[in-house]
Design a protein around this motif. Sequence first.
Motif, PDB file in Angstrom:
ATOM      1  N   MET A 187       0.895  -1.384   0.172  1.00 14.22           N
ATOM      2  CA  MET A 187      -0.082   0.088   0.095  1.00 14.22           C
ATOM      3  C   MET A 187       0.896   1.106  -0.086  1.00 14.22           C
ATOM      4  SD  MET A 187      -2.751   1.195   2.986  1.00 14.22           S
ATOM      5  CE  MET A 187      -3.717  -0.425   2.796  1.00 14.22           C
ATOM      6  N   SER A 188       0.725   2.281  -1.147  1.00 19.97           N
ATOM      7  CA  SER A 188       1.593   3.344  -1.112  1.00 19.97           C
ATOM      8  C   SER A 188       0.631   4.328  -0.717  1.00 19.97           C
ATOM      9  CB  SER A 188       1.988   3.479  -2.526  1.00 19.97           C
ATOM     10  OG  SER A 188       2.737   4.486  -2.677  1.00 19.97           O
ATOM     11  N   ILE A 189       0.874   5.308   0.171  1.00 21.21           N
ATOM     12  CA  ILE A 189       0.264   6.542   0.725  1.00 21.21           C
ATOM     13  C   ILE A 189       1.141   7.696   0.515  1.00 21.21           C
ATOM     14  CG2 ILE A 189      -0.884   7.458   2.578  1.00 21.21           C
ATOM     15  CD1 ILE A 189      -0.828   4.390   3.511  1.00 21.21           C
ATOM     16  N   ASP A 190       0.569   8.529   0.278  1.00 23.44           N
ATOM     17  CA  ASP A 190       1.239   9.841  -0.188  1.00 23.44           C
ATOM     18  C   ASP A 190       0.965  10.774   1.254  1.00 23.44           C
ATOM     19  OD1 ASP A 190       2.170  12.763  -0.671  1.00 23.44           O
ATOM     20  OD2 ASP A 190       1.690  12.542  -2.491  1.00 23.44           O
ATOM     21  N   PHE A 191       1.704  10.684   2.134  1.00 22.11           N
ATOM     22  CA  PHE A 191       1.473  11.050   3.460  1.00 22.11           C
ATOM     23  C   PHE A 191       1.522  12.631   3.427  1.00 22.11           C
ATOM     24  CE2 PHE A 191       2.598   7.014   4.915  1.00 22.11           C
ATOM     25  CZ  PHE A 191       1.651   6.709   5.866  1.00 22.11           C
ATOM     26  N   LYS A 192       2.474  13.183   2.523  1.00 20.98           N
ATOM     27  CA  LYS A 192       2.557  14.706   2.173  1.00 20.98           C
ATOM     28  C   LYS A 192       1.349  15.205   2.057  1.00 20.98           C
ATOM     29  CE  LYS A 192       7.699  14.590   1.833  1.00 20.98           C
ATOM     30  NZ  LYS A 192       8.583  15.025   0.963  1.00 20.98           N
ATOM     31  N   ALA A 193       0.796  14.476   0.791  1.00 23.27           N
ATOM     32  CA  ALA A 193      -0.597  15.123   0.444  1.00 23.27           C
ATOM     33  C   ALA A 193      -1.512  15.111   1.412  1.00 23.27           C
ATOM     34  CB  ALA A 193      -0.895  14.301  -0.864  1.00 23.27           C
TER      35      ALA A 193
ATOM     36  N   ALA B 172       4.701  16.532   9.962  1.00 21.88           N
ATOM     37  CA  ALA B 172       3.643  15.683  10.168  1.00 21.88           C
ATOM     38  C   ALA B 172       3.634  14.653   9.174  1.00 21.88           C
ATOM     39  CB  ALA B 172       2.359  16.736  10.104  1.00 21.88           C
ATOM     40  N   ALA B 173       3.952  14.624   8.027  1.00 24.90           N
ATOM     41  CA  ALA B 173       4.307  13.579   7.249  1.00 24.90           C
ATOM     42  C   ALA B 173       5.006  12.588   7.714  1.00 24.90           C
ATOM     43  CB  ALA B 173       4.460  14.020   5.858  1.00 24.90           C
ATOM     44  N   ILE B 174       6.207  12.896   8.293  1.00 24.29           N
ATOM     45  CA  ILE B 174       7.217  12.137   8.622  1.00 24.29           C
ATOM     46  C   ILE B 174       6.613  11.277  10.022  1.00 24.29           C
ATOM     47  CG2 ILE B 174       9.445  11.807   9.898  1.00 24.29           C
ATOM     48  CD1 ILE B 174      10.392  13.993   8.252  1.00 24.29           C
ATOM     49  N   TYR B 175       6.035  11.890  10.819  1.00 23.88           N
ATOM     50  CA  TYR B 175       5.469  11.347  11.786  1.00 23.88           C
ATOM     51  C   TYR B 175       4.165  10.283  11.526  1.00 23.88           C
ATOM     52  CZ  TYR B 175       7.399  14.451  15.215  1.00 23.88           C
ATOM     53  OH  TYR B 175       8.406  15.286  15.880  1.00 23.88           O
ATOM     54  N   ALA B 176       3.245  10.825  10.462  1.00 23.18           N
ATOM     55  CA  ALA B 176       2.354   9.809   9.891  1.00 23.18           C
ATOM     56  C   ALA B 176       3.053   8.469   9.363  1.00 23.18           C
ATOM     57  CB  ALA B 176       1.654  10.457   8.904  1.00 23.18           C
ATOM     58  N   GLU B 177       3.920   8.520   8.594  1.00 23.33           N
ATOM     59  CA  GLU B 177       4.667   7.170   8.134  1.00 23.33           C
ATOM     60  C   GLU B 177       5.308   6.566   9.280  1.00 23.33           C
ATOM     61  OE1 GLU B 177       7.802   5.832   4.656  1.00 23.33           O
ATOM     62  OE2 GLU B 177       6.978   7.822   4.753  1.00 23.33           O
ATOM     63  N   ALA B 178       6.061   7.343  10.117  1.00 26.44           N
ATOM     64  CA  ALA B 178       6.872   6.507  11.260  1.00 26.44           C
ATOM     65  C   ALA B 178       5.882   5.834  12.385  1.00 26.44           C
ATOM     66  CB  ALA B 178       7.529   7.784  11.985  1.00 26.44           C
ATOM     67  N   ILE B 179       4.749   6.422  12.583  1.00 24.75           N
ATOM     68  CA  ILE B 179       3.962   5.737  13.440  1.00 24.75           C
ATOM     69  C   ILE B 179       3.179   4.654  12.628  1.00 24.75           C
ATOM     70  CG2 ILE B 179       1.603   5.993  14.668  1.00 24.75           C
ATOM     71  CD1 ILE B 179       2.308   8.973  15.151  1.00 24.75           C
ATOM     72  N   TYR B 180       2.913   4.920  11.514  1.00 28.48           N
ATOM     73  CA  TYR B 180       2.400   3.386  10.774  1.00 28.48           C
ATOM     74  C   TYR B 180       3.279   2.408  10.602  1.00 28.48           C
ATOM     75  CZ  TYR B 180      -0.078   0.915   7.107  1.00 28.48           C
ATOM     76  OH  TYR B 180      -0.572  -0.036   6.466  1.00 28.48           O
ATOM     77  N   GLU B 181       4.678   2.784  10.324  1.00 30.33           N
ATOM     78  CA  GLU B 181       5.645   1.714  10.124  1.00 30.33           C
ATOM     79  C   GLU B 181       5.963   1.044  11.521  1.00 30.33           C
ATOM     80  OE1 GLU B 181       7.402   0.413   7.488  1.00 30.33           O
ATOM     81  OE2 GLU B 181       5.875   1.692   6.356  1.00 30.33           O
ATOM     82  N   LEU B 182       5.566   1.848  12.645  1.00 28.81           N
ATOM     83  CA  LEU B 182       5.976   1.165  14.048  1.00 28.81           C
ATOM     84  C   LEU B 182       4.956   0.202  14.496  1.00 28.81           C
ATOM     85  CD1 LEU B 182       7.701   4.150  15.826  1.00 28.81           C
ATOM     86  CD2 LEU B 182       8.777   2.039  14.921  1.00 28.81           C
ATOM     87  N   VAL B 183       3.423   0.418  13.961  1.00 26.68           N
ATOM     88  CA  VAL B 183       2.481  -0.498  14.540  1.00 26.68           C
ATOM     89  C   VAL B 183       1.562  -1.032  13.558  1.00 26.68           C
ATOM     90  CG1 VAL B 183       2.166   1.318  16.360  1.00 26.68           C
ATOM     91  CG2 VAL B 183       0.835   1.535  14.285  1.00 26.68           C
ATOM     92  N   LYS B 184       2.014  -1.086  12.197  1.00 29.20           N
ATOM     93  CA  LYS B 184       1.135  -1.674  11.216  1.00 29.20           C
ATOM     94  C   LYS B 184       1.300  -3.177  11.442  1.00 29.20           C
ATOM     95  CE  LYS B 184       4.727  -1.787   7.636  1.00 29.20           C
ATOM     96  NZ  LYS B 184       5.179  -1.602   6.385  1.00 29.20           N
TER      97      LYS B 184
END
Length: 465
Positions: free
Chosen positions: A1-7, A453-465
């Motif tokens: 799944m590819s997500i554009d967190f910046k967008a 905010a974009a970095i935090y979004a991806e980082a949290i997701y990678e830590l808990v997915k």
Amino acid sequence: MSIDFKAEVEKRREDLLADLFSLLAINSERDDSLADAEHPFGPGPVKALHKFLEIAERDGYPTKNVDNYAGHFEYGDGDEVLGIFAHMDVVPAGSGWNTDPYTPTIKDGKLYARGSSDDKGPTMACYYGLKIIKELGLPISKKVRFVVGTDEESGWADMDYYFEHSGVKEPDFGFSPDAEFPIINGEKGNITEYLHFAGENSGAARLHTFTGGLRENMVPESATALVSGALPDLAGKLAAFATEYKVAFELAEEDDKYKVTIIGKSAHGASPQSGVNGATYLARFLNQFDFAGPAKDYLAVAGQILFEDHKGEALGVAHTDEKMGALSMNAGVFRFDETVADNTIALNFRYPKGTSPEEIQAVLKELAVVDVTLSEHGHTPHYVPMEDPLVATLLDVYERQTGLRGHEQVIGGGTFGRLLKRGVAYGAMFPDYTDTMHQANEFADVEDLMRAAAIYAEAIYELVK
């Protein structure tokens, strides 16, 4: 799944700023004069805590307020818990602002307000990172607990109380959005040591009072002394001193006494070299006059030994660790009053492995002081190895989003990241950023907050997915 967190962040830009403005408009300085059972650190921190939890409730999170000391909300389920630790309290605004510190103002892309950088801006950037995961319904397998405190800038009594009374288990790993990228995986120890002076105040010149500094973790912007007696050419010498050292000054006469003020520059106590310590400069100036007794000792220690001694070299406590770097010292709070028996200077040390508060204390007792005492609250050095999956994941996300190489860092500042054995600090300042924490005209770059905010979004997701 590819997500554009910046967008995804960009879609929420205005909402993020609106929520952040609502927090920044609250003066959440600690005020012990108004503290009571309902407001353990005064009404300001409680008001900010309530606002944050109100935002979380609005967005559908279950929240918990732990007796107005701290609070949290949770998202997701799982046996493992990711803890995110932030804080709503701020250091005193002080003087020298070009705007009202509690009227958030954007100018030339910079958001000016007390707390914009430390820590309300990064907190809301991280909050929206998690909000994106929730709103997109991304699958996760761990629980996220987002905790906010109200006493990070003072003694961390909020977290002591929280861990004892929250009724939830300690998170397994986590981070605090309260420092800088790419990561802070090491923090020096932190202790305040108090120099005590006593004895009869005498001499041809007389020091009645000497005050400087608001908090132990801030470089004193200014200091003021009330003096009298033999002070030949006080005005001329003061003007010459100010010119030589490039500081501002004020001089006034009050009832046969002179009120002398030196104005320097505040800075974070973890980086004392970034400020101009008004108190040590004032003591250095006054040293030339004929004081005696405890006044002489006080001014000599402050103006000769502590003056620009950011590494504790003149004090004799300098120490460097190969990985954690050098000890630093901030002379943060000065209180002298000839009518009281105990006069103090508070020295805040950020120390690496290889030394200890007790070793530092033993050396300080050799000064012209009657005693040296330690603060009740302190931190030992903290380090999470690069090989830890937490560190590796956070650095990987940073590199992927910025194109910059990640690397470990050890700082003198203390963050809530060290609350957990596997805890680090992560953002929100980027490399080469102008650090205005604990200073007048504190700001956060708006675009940097969105990037974070974009970095935090991806980082949290990678830590808990």
